[in-house]
Design a protein around this motif. Structure first.
Motif, PDB file in Angstrom:
ATOM      1  N   MET A   1       0.827  -1.176   0.032  1.00  0.00           N
ATOM      2  CA  MET A   1      -0.003  -0.018   0.091  1.00  0.00           C
ATOM      3  C   MET A   1       0.922   1.171   0.034  1.00  0.00           C
ATOM      4  O   MET A   1       0.683   2.202  -0.689  1.00  0.00           O
ATOM      5  CB  MET A   1      -0.818   0.141   1.279  1.00  0.00           C
ATOM      6  N   LYS A   2       1.823   1.271   1.029  1.00  0.00           N
ATOM      7  CA  LYS A   2       2.773   2.377   1.082  1.00  0.00           C
ATOM      8  C   LYS A   2       3.392   2.878  -0.438  1.00  0.00           C
ATOM      9  O   LYS A   2       3.460   3.841  -0.688  1.00  0.00           O
ATOM     10  CB  LYS A   2       3.914   2.190   1.996  1.00  0.00           C
ATOM     11  N   LYS A   3       3.911   1.654  -0.982  1.00  0.00           N
ATOM     12  CA  LYS A   3       4.735   1.621  -2.488  1.00  0.00           C
ATOM     13  C   LYS A   3       3.833   2.301  -3.381  1.00  0.00           C
ATOM     14  O   LYS A   3       3.902   3.414  -4.173  1.00  0.00           O
ATOM     15  CB  LYS A   3       4.999   0.257  -2.744  1.00  0.00           C
ATOM     16  N   LYS A   4       2.464   1.681  -3.415  1.00  0.00           N
ATOM     17  CA  LYS A   4       1.564   2.263  -4.433  1.00  0.00           C
ATOM     18  C   LYS A   4       1.170   3.800  -4.198  1.00  0.00           C
ATOM     19  O   LYS A   4       1.530   4.530  -5.164  1.00  0.00           O
ATOM     20  CB  LYS A   4       0.497   1.462  -4.281  1.00  0.00           C
ATOM     21  N   LEU A   5       1.185   4.195  -2.947  1.00  0.00           N
ATOM     22  CA  LEU A   5       0.519   5.429  -2.626  1.00  0.00           C
ATOM     23  C   LEU A   5       1.716   6.468  -3.143  1.00  0.00           C
ATOM     24  O   LEU A   5       1.629   7.515  -3.555  1.00  0.00           O
ATOM     25  CB  LEU A   5       0.225   5.651  -0.948  1.00  0.00           C
ATOM     26  N   GLU A   6       3.156   6.323  -2.521  1.00  0.00           N
ATOM     27  CA  GLU A   6       4.279   6.830  -2.747  1.00  0.00           C
ATOM     28  C   GLU A   6       4.338   7.048  -4.283  1.00  0.00           C
ATOM     29  O   GLU A   6       4.895   8.238  -4.929  1.00  0.00           O
ATOM     30  CB  GLU A   6       5.531   6.093  -2.291  1.00  0.00           C
ATOM     31  N   GLN A   7       4.062   5.897  -5.013  1.00  0.00           N
ATOM     32  CA  GLN A   7       4.062   6.099  -6.798  1.00  0.00           C
ATOM     33  C   GLN A   7       3.059   6.992  -7.245  1.00  0.00           C
ATOM     34  O   GLN A   7       2.887   7.073  -8.432  1.00  0.00           O
ATOM     35  CB  GLN A   7       4.142   4.623  -7.158  1.00  0.00           C
ATOM     36  N   GLY A   8       1.979   7.133  -6.172  1.00  0.00           N
ATOM     37  CA  GLY A   8       1.065   8.295  -6.887  1.00  0.00           C
ATOM     38  C   GLY A   8      -0.385   7.760  -7.182  1.00  0.00           C
ATOM     39  O   GLY A   8      -1.270   8.511  -7.866  1.00  0.00           O
ATOM     40  N   THR A   9      -0.319   6.581  -6.997  1.00  0.00           N
ATOM     41  CA  THR A   9      -1.753   5.605  -7.013  1.00  0.00           C
ATOM     42  C   THR A   9      -2.507   5.896  -5.964  1.00  0.00           C
ATOM     43  O   THR A   9      -2.254   5.672  -4.643  1.00  0.00           O
ATOM     44  CB  THR A   9      -1.467   4.295  -7.088  1.00  0.00           C
ATOM     45  N   THR A  10      -3.723   6.281  -6.159  1.00  0.00           N
ATOM     46  CA  THR A  10      -4.680   6.482  -5.197  1.00  0.00           C
ATOM     47  C   THR A  10      -5.325   4.957  -4.572  1.00  0.00           C
ATOM     48  O   THR A  10      -5.733   4.437  -5.625  1.00  0.00           O
ATOM     49  CB  THR A  10      -5.843   7.302  -5.565  1.00  0.00           C
TER      50      THR A  10
END
Ligand code: 2DT
Length: 212
Positions: free
Chosen positions: A83-92
Motif C-alpha cells: 500500500m505504501k509503495k503504491k501511494l508513494e508512486q502516486g496511485t490512489t
C-alpha cells in the motif's frame, strides 16, 4: 523524481450499503479522469491469512474471537508495504473496509473492549478520507435477504452500526457520512466529488498513522 502521493480512501458501512459497487465505480471514474487508482478490499481473502479468515466467514471453520480479530488486523498489516509503495508512486487506493470494520464487528461481540479492539491496528496508514455509507436497517432490509456468511443477521448488523456511530465521533479521522439510500449514480457523484477533493488535499501532505 519526487511525485505527488496518492490518497488513501476508505469506504465503510453496514451490509447492503453498496460499498463494493461504489468502490468499483470510483476506481473506474478516477482512472477515466487520468488519476491512477486501484481498489483493495479487506479482508484480502487471497493470502494465507486471508484464506483462514475466509473459511471462518464461510463457517467452514471456527476460530476463537480474539484470534480472528488479530488475524483480520494481520491481514491489513501484511498489505502495508505494498500500500505504501503504491501511494508513494502516486496511485490512489480505494479500500473496501478497513480497521473500522475490524473494530466495529469485533466490539459488537459480547465482552470486547473498544480500545483492545483498536490496538492491533494503531499505526496503520491513516486514510485521508473515510466515507461511511449510511443506510437505515429498514432500507437495508428492503434491499433483500442477508447472505449466509457469519455476521449476516439484522440483529448483529444493528450492533455493528452502533459501534460505527461511536467510532465516527473520533475527530482525528476524516469521516464523511454518505446517504446511501439515494440512487447508485447519485451516491457515486457524491463519493467522486469528495474523493477528488481528498486527492488534491493529500498530495502535498505526509501519510499519517491511524489512531496515533
Ligand atoms: P465482505 O467480504 O462481504 O465485506 O465481508 N470483518 C471485516 C471483520 O469482522 N473484521 C475486519 O477487520 C474486516 C475487514 C465484516 C467481510 C466480513 O468480515 C467482517 C464482514
Amino acid at each position: 523524481m519526487a511525485c505527488k502521493r496518492g490518497a488513501l480512501i476508505v469506504l465503510e458501512g453496514v451490509d447492503k450499503a453498496g460499498k463494493t459497487t461504489q468502490c468499483n465505480k470510483l476506481v473506474q471514474a478516477l482512472q477515466q479522469s487520468g488519476k491512477p487508482a486501484e481498489m483493495i478490499r479487506f479482508p484480502d481473502r487471497t493470502t494465507t491469512i486471508g484464506q483462514l479468515i475466509s473459511a471462518y466467514l464461510e463457517k467452514k471453520r471456527d476460530l476463537e474471537d480474539h484470534t480472528v480479530h488479530l488475524l483480520f488486523s494481520a491481514n491489513r498489516w501484511e498489505l502495508v508495504p505494498l500500500m505504501k509503495k503504491k501511494l508513494e508512486q502516486g496511485t490512489t487506493l480505494v479500500v473496501d473496509r478497513y480497521a473500522f470494520s475490524g473494530v466495529a464487528f469485533t466490539s459488537a461481540k459480547p465482552g470486547f473492549d473498544l480500545d483492545w479492539c483498536k490496538s492491533p491496528d494503531v499505526g496503520l496508514p491513516k486514510p485521508d478520507l473515510v466515507m461511511f455509507l449510511q443506510l437505515s436497517p429498514a432500507e437495508a432490509a428492503r434491499r433483500g435477504q442477508f447472505g449466509e456468511e457469519r455476521y449476516e443477521t439484522s440483529v448483529f448488523q444493528k450492533t455493528v452500526q452502533q459501534k460505527f456511530e461511536h467510532l465516527m465521533k473520533d475527530t482525528s479521522v476524516n469521516w464523511q457520512v454518505i446517504d446511501a439510500a439515494k440512487s447508485v449514480d447519485d451516491v457515486h457523484e457524491d463519493i467522486k466529488t469528495r474523493s477528488l477533493n481528498a486527492i488534491l488535499a493529500a498530495q502535498n501532505l505526509p501519510l499519517g498513522e491511524l489512531w496515533k
